[in-house]
Design an enzyme around this catalytic site. Structure first.
Site, PDB file in Angstrom:
ATOM      1  N   ASP A  17      21.349  41.537  28.937  1.00  0.00           N
ATOM      2  CA  ASP A  17      19.976  41.807  29.319  1.00  0.00           C
ATOM      3  C   ASP A  17      19.966  43.239  29.848  1.00  0.00           C
ATOM      4  O   ASP A  17      21.005  43.764  30.257  1.00  0.00           O
ATOM      5  CB  ASP A  17      19.556  40.812  30.409  1.00  0.00           C
ATOM      6  N   ASP A  19      17.130  45.045  32.136  1.00  0.00           N
ATOM      7  CA  ASP A  19      16.654  45.159  33.519  1.00  0.00           C
ATOM      8  C   ASP A  19      17.293  44.101  34.404  1.00  0.00           C
ATOM      9  O   ASP A  19      17.173  42.908  34.150  1.00  0.00           O
ATOM     10  CB  ASP A  19      15.123  45.036  33.571  1.00  0.00           C
TER      11      ASP A  19
END
Length: 160
Positions: A17, A19
């Site tokens: 991922d 953020d």
């Protein structure tokens, strides 16, 4: 757990991922420019270690700020160019970025839905689900991994 502490040894493909995993979240906002992009401590070094260990590394990220009109595709591309350059300078390599800018939670590409996973597998048929690890910081990332039938490791996005 921090990204640098994750055991990647059993895996050939690592999905990250963005953020909260690679860069620090901006609370209530989006990373809209390279100036706002702050790496989670140890993230660049962890990605360098992944590269040196021969892992394929892909970013799998929802970027709703584009869909909401808060930033442009060009803004997002500039952020990703900056991230790629910084990772390369640290000795790492990101093999690809899969990004969903849709705002609709039902969009098939939006995590935790599996559209970006299916796209990745279509683009790279050598990827084996049983040898793939998703690393993220959210329940959505965990649900994505579960929906894709791959392993998951949760990390923290805090500084310090």
């Amino acid at each position: 757990m921090r990204l640098k502490d994750v055991n990647i040894a059993p895996y050939s493909t690592i999905l990250l991922d963005r953020d909260g995993t690679v860069n620090v979240h901006i609370l209530g906002d989006y990373v809209r420019s390279p100036k706002q992009f702050v790496f989670v401590p140890g993230a660049k070094e962890a990605m360098a270690a992944m590269h040196k260990a021969g892992k394929q590394v892909y970013i799998i990220t929802n970027q709703r700020g584009v869909g909401r009109g808060l930033m442009t595709e060009e803004d997002l591309t500039a952020v990703h160019r900056y991230m790629l350059k910084q990772v390369e300078e640290a000795g790492g390599h990101i093999d690809g970025i899969y990004c969903c800018t849709a705002t609709d939670a039902n969009d098939p590409r939006r995590k935790p839905n599996t559209g970006m996973w299916r796209e990745l597998l279509n683009d790279h048929p050598d990827i084996r689900p049983e040898a793939t690890l998703m690393i993220g910081d959210s329940d959505s990332d965990e649900a994505f991994a579960r929906n894709c039938g791959i392993d998951f490791c949760k990390v923290e996005d805090t500084i310090g």
